[in-house]
Design an enzyme around this catalytic site. Structure first.
Site, PDB file in Angstrom:
ATOM      1  N   ARG A  37       6.493  -8.153   1.615  1.00  0.00           N
ATOM      2  CA  ARG A  37       7.424  -7.758   2.676  1.00  0.00           C
ATOM      3  C   ARG A  37       8.069  -8.990   3.319  1.00  0.00           C
ATOM      4  O   ARG A  37       9.253  -9.000   3.620  1.00  0.00           O
ATOM      5  CB  ARG A  37       6.731  -6.912   3.744  1.00  0.00           C
ATOM      6  CG  ARG A  37       7.694  -6.428   4.837  1.00  0.00           C
ATOM      7  CD  ARG A  37       6.964  -5.704   5.935  1.00  0.00           C
ATOM      8  NE  ARG A  37       6.447  -4.414   5.498  1.00  0.00           N
ATOM      9  CZ  ARG A  37       7.184  -3.320   5.403  1.00  0.00           C
ATOM     10  NH1 ARG A  37       8.448  -3.349   5.707  1.00  0.00           N
ATOM     11  NH2 ARG A  37       6.643  -2.188   5.012  1.00  0.00           N
TER      12      ARG A  37
ATOM     13  N   ASP B 149      -1.216   6.634   6.494  1.00  0.00           N
ATOM     14  CA  ASP B 149      -1.198   5.206   6.802  1.00  0.00           C
ATOM     15  C   ASP B 149      -2.086   4.974   8.030  1.00  0.00           C
ATOM     16  O   ASP B 149      -2.261   5.889   8.840  1.00  0.00           O
ATOM     17  CB  ASP B 149       0.256   4.784   7.092  1.00  0.00           C
ATOM     18  CG  ASP B 149       0.459   3.295   6.931  1.00  0.00           C
ATOM     19  OD1 ASP B 149      -0.468   2.607   6.446  1.00  0.00           O
ATOM     20  OD2 ASP B 149       1.547   2.807   7.293  1.00  0.00           O
TER      21      ASP B 149
ATOM     22  N   THR C  66      -5.671  -1.465   7.191  1.00  0.00           N
ATOM     23  CA  THR C  66      -5.790  -2.921   7.264  1.00  0.00           C
ATOM     24  C   THR C  66      -7.219  -3.278   7.668  1.00  0.00           C
ATOM     25  O   THR C  66      -7.597  -4.436   7.645  1.00  0.00           O
ATOM     26  CB  THR C  66      -4.819  -3.485   8.318  1.00  0.00           C
ATOM     27  OG1 THR C  66      -4.998  -2.746   9.522  1.00  0.00           O
ATOM     28  CG2 THR C  66      -3.385  -3.371   7.863  1.00  0.00           C
TER      29      THR C  66
ATOM     30  N   LYS D  25       0.841  -1.204   0.000  1.00  0.00           N
ATOM     31  CA  LYS D  25       0.000   0.000   0.000  1.00  0.00           C
ATOM     32  C   LYS D  25       0.882   1.264   0.000  1.00  0.00           C
ATOM     33  O   LYS D  25       0.651   2.181  -0.781  1.00  0.00           O
ATOM     34  CB  LYS D  25      -0.943   0.000   1.217  1.00  0.00           C
ATOM     35  CG  LYS D  25      -1.884  -1.204   1.208  1.00  0.00           C
ATOM     36  CD  LYS D  25      -2.846  -1.223   2.387  1.00  0.00           C
ATOM     37  CE  LYS D  25      -2.183  -1.488   3.709  1.00  0.00           C
ATOM     38  NZ  LYS D  25      -1.592  -2.832   3.822  1.00  0.00           N
ATOM     39  N   THR D  26       1.891   1.286   0.878  1.00  0.00           N
ATOM     40  CA  THR D  26       2.783   2.450   0.938  1.00  0.00           C
ATOM     41  C   THR D  26       3.539   2.595  -0.385  1.00  0.00           C
ATOM     42  O   THR D  26       3.705   3.704  -0.906  1.00  0.00           O
ATOM     43  CB  THR D  26       3.802   2.278   2.092  1.00  0.00           C
ATOM     44  OG1 THR D  26       3.073   1.934   3.271  1.00  0.00           O
ATOM     45  CG2 THR D  26       4.605   3.526   2.320  1.00  0.00           C
TER      46      THR D  26
END
Ligand code: ADP
Length: 346
Positions: A221, A113, A162, A68-69
């Site tokens: 990640r 975020d 999330t 997302k980032t």
């Protein structure tokens, strides 16, 4: 969050963040997988560029570590604009938000975020900012209170969460685009592992990439983190090159099994199976038995177990799926009846 796990989709510290940065794709073309999302996004970006307007506000929703980032950075890069980053929990006072908003230039991307963790007060300041590019700021109190309208430059808000269900309806409605990120397929993760290995200058064969990919719980990640651990192992215990054997040995040592489950996942499943006969059982009871917060389990353990069918969420609670029993070397209930008495019947 309270726990550090090698298979967690969350960032675990500054050192990792620095290395993940070098692995971050910079353009939509470099961004692997999520093809439908990329298509939608590229149309929105292209259209905005044609109209010489900032792109619509965008909300990304999905488990941690899925990109997302990274997408917020890509949007800024593709639009040729600046990215300003903040997060829900760090915006404590209305003035924190006001300071950021009034400093934005035309077309800037503001990335928030964990946007579901914004306080209601801050959220309310955000509504006119998103809708009309102005902010109503109240000065003084009581009889002297005055509202000052402060105009803002037209910007794009990119939110990441999330937990889309925790977002208030008025905030959700102000996003023009709502994009869900799903766990990645192993083939896409293998491509991500090979790409990252290239950047880190590590030699890896296709079987090595596949081995890491299948243990990465659908999360880029995690794939990058496992790759770095396997790289270290390969340098110390082998000739520096990664193949499937080196990857297997290294990740076994880390307690990550062939499906990417770690000790906490196995403990979680064992709790449902051994303490609660496979469920249904409420999340708070599981949390109390494991001495973990329910929220941690809901965010960091359950999504992947649900995805691979090891867990079912019913209105009466959580149930372990048949494959979870088998993975832990036990027979699921139907099969047990045919086999005769079990540990629960004695
Ligand atoms: P999130 O914001 O969803 O927690 P990030 O955007 O920080 O996730 O992504 C974590 C890491 O995973 C990034 O540093 C990046 O290197 C990698 N990554 C994420 N998505 C992709 C992708 N589609 N292709 C390649 N690498 C990715």
């Amino acid at each position: 969050m309270s726990i550090e796990r090698i298979v967690s989709g969350e960032s675990v510290g500054f050192e990792e963040e620095r290395e993940q940065l070098s692995l971050r794709p910079k353009t939509l073309k470099e961004y692997i997988g999520q093809s439908q999302l990329k298509e939608n996004l590229s149309i929105a970006l292209e259209a905005a560029k044609k109209r010489s307007e900032p792109v619509d506000h965008i909300l990304f929703h999905g488990p941690p570590g899925l990109g997302k980032t990274t997408l917020a950075h890509i949007i800024a890069n593709e639009m040729g604009s600046e990215l300003v980053t903040t997060s829900g929990p760090s915006l404590q006072q209305p003035t924190d938000l006001l300071g950021i908003l009034t400093n934005l230039s035309e077309g800037d991307i503001l990335f928030i975020d964990e946007i579901h963790r914004l306080s209601t007060v801050i959220e309310e300041y955000l509504y006119p900012a998103m809708e009309d590019f102005e902010i109503d700021f109240v000065v003084d109190k009581g009889a002297f209170a005055k509202t000052i309208k402060i105009p803002l430059k037209r910007f794009t808000l990119v939110g990441a969460t999330t937990r889309a269900g925790f977002l208030s309806a008025p905030l959700r409605d102000r996003f023009g685009l709502f994009q869900h990120l799903d766990f990645y397929e192993p083939a896409d993760l293998a491509t991500i592992v090979s790409r990252s290995a290239g950047i880190l200058k590590v030699e890896i064969d296709d079987q090595g990439s596949d081995e890491i990919a299948t243990r990465s719980r659908g999360t880029p990640r995690v794939a990058n983190r496992l790759l770095r651990r396997v790289r270290d192992y390969a340098q110390v215990k082998a000739d520096g090159r990664i193949n499937s054997k080196v990857a297997q040995q290294s990740l076994k040592m880390e307690g990550v099994d062939e499906l990417g489950l770690d000790d906490l996942d196995r403990k979680y499943l064992r709790t449902i199976i051994e303490f609660y006969r496979g469920g249904p059982v409420g999340i708070d009871a599981i949390g109390a038995t494991l001495n973990e917060e329910s929220e941690t389990l809901e965010d960091l353990v359950e999504p992947y177990l649900l995805k691979i069918g090891f867990l079912q969420r019913t209105s009466r609670g959580r149930c372990a799926g048949p494959r979870a029993w088998e993975h832990l070397g036990m027979s699921p209930p139907e099969a047990r009846e045919a086999e005769g008495p079990t540990l629960f019947d004695s």
